[in-house]
Design an enzyme around this catalytic site. Structure first.
Site, mmCIF file in Angstrom:
data_model
loop_
_atom_site.group_PDB
_atom_site.id
_atom_site.type_symbol
_atom_site.label_atom_id
_atom_site.label_comp_id
_atom_site.label_asym_id
_atom_site.label_seq_id
_atom_site.Cartn_x
_atom_site.Cartn_y
_atom_site.Cartn_z
ATOM 1 N N TRP A 153 5.116 1.798 4.197
ATOM 2 C CA TRP A 153 5.924 2.581 5.311
ATOM 3 C C TRP A 153 6.680 1.771 6.237
ATOM 4 C CZ3 TRP A 153 3.992 -0.137 9.267
ATOM 5 C CH2 TRP A 153 2.909 -0.985 8.941
ATOM 6 N N LYS A 177 5.314 5.831 -5.959
ATOM 7 C CA LYS A 177 4.161 6.210 -5.037
ATOM 8 C C LYS A 177 4.920 6.037 -3.714
ATOM 9 C CE LYS A 177 1.105 4.268 -2.984
ATOM 10 N NZ LYS A 177 1.384 4.965 -1.558
ATOM 11 N N GLU A 252 5.690 -7.893 -3.648
ATOM 12 C CA GLU A 252 6.288 -8.478 -2.753
ATOM 13 C C GLU A 252 5.254 -8.291 -1.539
ATOM 14 O OE1 GLU A 252 9.013 -9.928 -1.856
ATOM 15 O OE2 GLU A 252 10.382 -9.248 -3.431
ATOM 16 N N CYS A 286 7.610 -8.098 6.964
ATOM 17 C CA CYS A 286 6.757 -9.079 6.251
ATOM 18 C C CYS A 286 7.547 -10.301 6.521
ATOM 19 C CB CYS A 286 6.677 -8.720 4.831
ATOM 20 S SG CYS A 286 8.233 -8.409 4.111
ATOM 21 N N GLU A 383 -1.892 -12.121 8.542
ATOM 22 C CA GLU A 383 -0.553 -11.696 8.886
ATOM 23 C C GLU A 383 -0.686 -10.403 10.015
ATOM 24 O OE1 GLU A 383 1.200 -9.286 5.964
ATOM 25 O OE2 GLU A 383 3.305 -9.763 6.741
HETATM 26 P P1 NAD Z 1 -2.792 -1.543 3.331
HETATM 27 O O1 NAD Z 1 -3.316 -2.744 2.601
HETATM 28 O O2 NAD Z 1 -4.163 -0.363 3.309
HETATM 29 O O3 NAD Z 1 -1.655 -0.572 2.659
HETATM 30 C C1 NAD Z 1 -0.371 -1.430 2.598
HETATM 31 C C2 NAD Z 1 0.465 -0.551 1.505
HETATM 32 O O4 NAD Z 1 -0.406 -0.788 0.326
HETATM 33 C C3 NAD Z 1 0.599 0.966 1.817
HETATM 34 O O5 NAD Z 1 1.576 1.237 1.697
HETATM 35 C C4 NAD Z 1 -0.464 1.449 1.083
HETATM 36 O O6 NAD Z 1 -0.261 2.728 0.385
HETATM 37 C C5 NAD Z 1 -0.392 0.510 -0.145
HETATM 38 N N1 NAD Z 1 -1.724 0.560 -0.990
HETATM 39 C C6 NAD Z 1 -3.023 0.090 -0.079
HETATM 40 N N2 NAD Z 1 -3.896 0.154 -1.247
HETATM 41 C C7 NAD Z 1 -3.493 0.326 -2.468
HETATM 42 C C8 NAD Z 1 -3.787 0.625 -3.825
HETATM 43 N N3 NAD Z 1 -5.262 0.468 -3.810
HETATM 44 N N4 NAD Z 1 -2.979 0.828 -4.632
HETATM 45 C C9 NAD Z 1 -1.713 1.031 -4.430
HETATM 46 N N5 NAD Z 1 -1.188 0.820 -3.237
HETATM 47 C C10 NAD Z 1 -2.249 0.578 -2.183
HETATM 48 O O7 NAD Z 1 -2.687 -1.665 4.850
HETATM 49 P P2 NAD Z 1 -1.592 -0.876 5.962
HETATM 50 O O8 NAD Z 1 -2.800 -0.888 7.222
HETATM 51 O O9 NAD Z 1 -0.960 0.270 5.674
HETATM 52 O O10 NAD Z 1 -0.645 -1.966 6.390
HETATM 53 C C11 NAD Z 1 -1.223 -3.360 6.923
HETATM 54 C C12 NAD Z 1 -0.981 -4.371 5.990
HETATM 55 O O11 NAD Z 1 -0.334 -4.134 4.965
HETATM 56 C C13 NAD Z 1 -0.295 -5.429 6.771
HETATM 57 O O12 NAD Z 1 -1.036 -6.339 7.491
HETATM 58 C C14 NAD Z 1 0.551 -5.986 5.930
HETATM 59 O O13 NAD Z 1 0.188 -7.240 5.526
HETATM 60 C C15 NAD Z 1 0.885 -5.336 4.522
HETATM 61 N N6 NAD Z 1 2.040 -4.702 4.707
HETATM 62 C C16 NAD Z 1 3.131 -5.286 3.801
HETATM 63 C C17 NAD Z 1 4.537 -4.890 3.712
HETATM 64 C C18 NAD Z 1 5.581 -5.721 3.267
HETATM 65 O O14 NAD Z 1 6.474 -5.492 3.648
HETATM 66 N N7 NAD Z 1 5.084 -6.788 2.571
HETATM 67 C C19 NAD Z 1 4.703 -3.545 4.098
HETATM 68 C C20 NAD Z 1 3.676 -2.760 4.498
HETATM 69 C C21 NAD Z 1 2.379 -3.022 5.016
#
Ligand code: NAD
Length: 481
Positions: A153, A177, A252, A286, A383
C-alpha cells in the site's frame, strides 16, 4: 476538490466483476477515518478463475512478439499519463499522501511501463562459439510463466507496476494481489493496461486476506514465479513456501537505511536533503533514511537543522496543495509509531520535536526527531516505516561502518562527504543493495532496485526488472544429420 471515490472490483479474465461470494472489504480515508468505499473480496473460487485465465492467456501471450507487446505497453503508458490527475486524486484519498507525490508516482508508473516495454525489445540471448563448425549454441530468453505478484500500500502504483509491467513485457501472465488499503489507484493502473489492449487473462487483479491468497497461489502448479514487496517477516514466510515448491522469487523487503554525515560534509545542504527525504510519503518508504549517524563535530548543528525542517512540514490532508506530509496510511502504522517512540523514551531517548499523534481524527503523526536513542531501542533495530528520525553522533569511520552494518537489513544507505576518498571507501564498506552519496536518492527506472541480506533478493527496474520474469534456455543445433 472532488472527494468522490470509486468502489473496486476484481479484474479476472478481462472483466471487472464482484467476488463470487459477493463479499467486500471497506476502504478508509486515512485523513478522515471515514469509510469511503468497498473492494471485492476474492476467495478460492475467484482465485481459481484467475488461475485458469492466467494459465490459458499465457499460452498465447508468450507467443506475441516483443514488438507487438511493446506497442501495447507504450499505449498503456500514454493512457496513464492522460488520466494522471484523476488517478492521483484517487490515490491521495485512499492513501493520504500529498497530491503532488501522488501525481509524481502515477507519472513514474507511466515511465516504468515505457522502460519495461522498451527493454522487452532488447531481451537478447547470446550465441556461444561451438567446438564444431556446423553446430550453433544459443541461449534464448523465455518468459517464466504465470506470476503471482503481491504489492503493498505504500506506493499503490509504483510497487504494482514493477510487477505487472515486468511480467507483461516479458510475455508472462500475472495474478496481482493488490493492496487492500489502497485498491482503487492500483485498479486504475490495471484499467489503463487493459484499455491499451493487453489481452484478457494476462493481468488479473485480486484483493482479499493476504495470507489466504498467498497460501493458495504460491503452491499452485500454474504459478511459476512469485514477486513480493513488503516486510521481511512476511517475505521470509513466502520465500520459504516458494522454496518448497521450487518457484522462482523476487523479494523486495524491509530496510533500515543509515544516513551518515561525515565531518567534511556541507551540513546545511545535507540536512535539507536528507530531512525532507525522511518525510516523503510520511516515511513509509523502504529506502527511507532511518538511522541518522552524524560526525560529533557537526552533530549539534545537524540536530538543530533537522528539527527546523521537521517543524516546517505542513501536516494535513493530502488533497490540500499546501500539505507536505499526509497521514499514515492506516491505523497499524499510527500504533507502531506510538510504540516506537514510547519504547525509545522509556529507554532514555530525548524527543527534540514531535513524538505524538497530531489531532484525534485521521492517522496523523508529528514529524519526530529523537536523540540519545540507545542501541537496544526498537526503532534502532526494527524498520520504523514512519516519520521518526533518531539521530546519533559518531567519532570514527570504523565505528560508523560497524553501526551501519550492524543490522540484518541491507537495502539503502546514504552518505554525505566532500572527500572522494571517503565516498569511495564508504560505498565499498556498506552492506547494502543501494548506496547514495551526497544526494537524497529516489528510484528511477534505469537503475536496478533491491536489497541484500534480510532486505531480500532479486531486483526490480533496470535491465534486471525484465530479466526477473525471464529464464534462459540453452539450445544447441547441428545444421544436418
Ligand atoms: P504487514 O507485514 O501486515 O503487510 C505488509 C504487506 O505484506 C502488505 O501489503 C500485506 O498485504 C502483505 N502481506 C502480509 N501478510 C501477507 C501474507 N501472508 N501473504 C501475502 N502478503 C502478505 O505490515 P503492514 O502493517 O501492512 O506494513 C508494515 C510493515 O510492512 C512495515 O514495517 C514495512 O516493514 C513493511 N512494508 C514494506 C514495504 C516495502 O516497500 N518494502 C511496503 C509496505 C510495507
Amino acid at each position: 476538490m472532488d472527494t468522490s471515490y470509486p468502489n473496486t472490483q476484481l479484474f479476472i479474465n478481462g472483466h471487472w466483476k464482484d467476488a463470487v461470494a459477493k463479499k467486500t472489504i471497506d476502504v478508509i480515508n486515512p485523513a478522515t477515518e471515514s469509510v469511503i468505499g468497498q473492494m471485492a473480496h476474492a476467495r478460492k473460487e475467484d482465485l481459481d478463475e484467475a488461475l485458469e485465465a492466467a494459465n490459458l492467456s499465457f499460452q498465447k501471450w508468450k507467443n506475441v512478439n516483443s514488438f507487438d507487446r511493446y506497442k501495447i505497453l507504450r499505449k498503456a503508458a500514454e493512457i496513464i499519463r492522460q488520466r494522471s490527475n484523476e488517478i492521483a486524486r484517487i490515490m491521495t484519498i485512499e492513501h493520504g499522501k500529498p497530491i503532488g507525490e501522488s501525481l509524481a508516482e502515477v507519472n513514474l508508473g507511466a515511465d516504468i511501463t515505457d522502460w519495461l516495454a522498451e527493454e522487452a525489445r532488447r531481451a537478447y540471448g547470446r550465441l556461444i562459439p561451438s567446438r564444431a563448425t556446423d553446430v550453433y549454441q544459443m541461449v534464448v530468453k523465455e518468459p517464466v510463466g504465470p506470476v503471482a505478484g503481491f504489492s503493498p500500500w505504500n506506493f499503490p502504483i509504483n510497487q504494482a507496476v514493477r510487477k505487472i509491467g515486468g511480467a507483461v513485457a516479458a510475455g508472462c501472465s500475472i495474478i496481482i494481489k493488490g493492496p487492500e488499503e489502497t485498491p482503487a489507484s492500483c485498479a486504475e493502473l490495471v484499467r489503463a493496461y487493459a484499455d491499451a489492449g493487453v489481452p484478457e487473462g494476462v493481468i488479473n487483479l485480486v484483493f482479499g486476506i493476504p495470507s489466504e491468497i498467498s497460501e493458495y497461489l504460491i503452491p499452485h502448479p500454474v504459478i511459476r514465479k512469485i514477486s513480493f514487496t513488503g516486510s521481511t517477516a512476511v517475505g521470509k514466510l513466502l520465500a520459504s513456501m516458494a522454496g518448497l515448491h521450487m518457484k522462482l522469487v523476487t523479494m523486495e523487503l524491509g530496510g533500515h537505511a543509515p544516513a551518515i554525515i561525515f565531518d567534511d560534509a556541507n551540513v546545511e545542504n545535507a540536512v535539507q536533503m536528507i530531512a525532507n527525504n525522511k518525510y516523503r510519503n510520511a516515511g513509509q518508504v523502504c529506502v527511507s533514511p532511518t538511522r541518522f549517524l552524524v560526525h560529533e563535530s557537526l552533530y549539534e548543528k545537524f540536530v538543530e537543522g533537522f528539527v527546523k525542517v521537521s517543524e516546517s512540514q505542513v501536516v494535513g490532508d493530502g488533497l490540500d496543495p499546501k500539505t507536505t506530509m499526509g497521514p499514515l496510511a492506516h491505523d497499524r502504522r499510527l500504533d507502531a509509531m506510538e510504540r516506537f517512540v514510547s519504547d525509545a523514551v522509556d529507554k532514555g531517548a530525548k524527543i527534540k520535536t514531535g513524538g505524538k499523534r497530531k489531532g484525534n481524527k485521521g492517522y496523523f503523526f508529528e514529524p519526530t526527531v529523537l536523540t540519545d536513542v540507545p542501541i537496544d531501542a526498537k526503532m534502532m533495530n526494527e524498520e520504523p516505516f514512519g516519520p521518526v528520525a533518531p539521530i546519533a553522533p559518531f567519532r570514527s569511520f570504523d565505528e560508523v561502518v560497524e553501526e551501519a552494518n550492524r543490522l540484518p537489513y541491507g537495502l539503502a544507505a546514504f552518505a554525505f562527504t566532500n572527500s572522494a576518498k571517503t565516498a569511495e571507501k564508504i560505498s565499498a564498506s556498506i552492506e547494502s543493495g543501494i548506496v547514495s552519496v551526497n544526494q537524497p536518492w529516489m528510484p528511477v527506472v534505469e537503475v536496478p532496485f533491491g536489497g541484500i541480506k534480510d532486505s531480500g533478493y532479486g531486483k526490480e527496474l533496470g535491465t534486471e526488472g525484465l530479466e526477473a520474469y525471464m529464464q534462459s534456455k540453452f539450445i544447441t543445433q547441428k545444421s544436418s544429420i
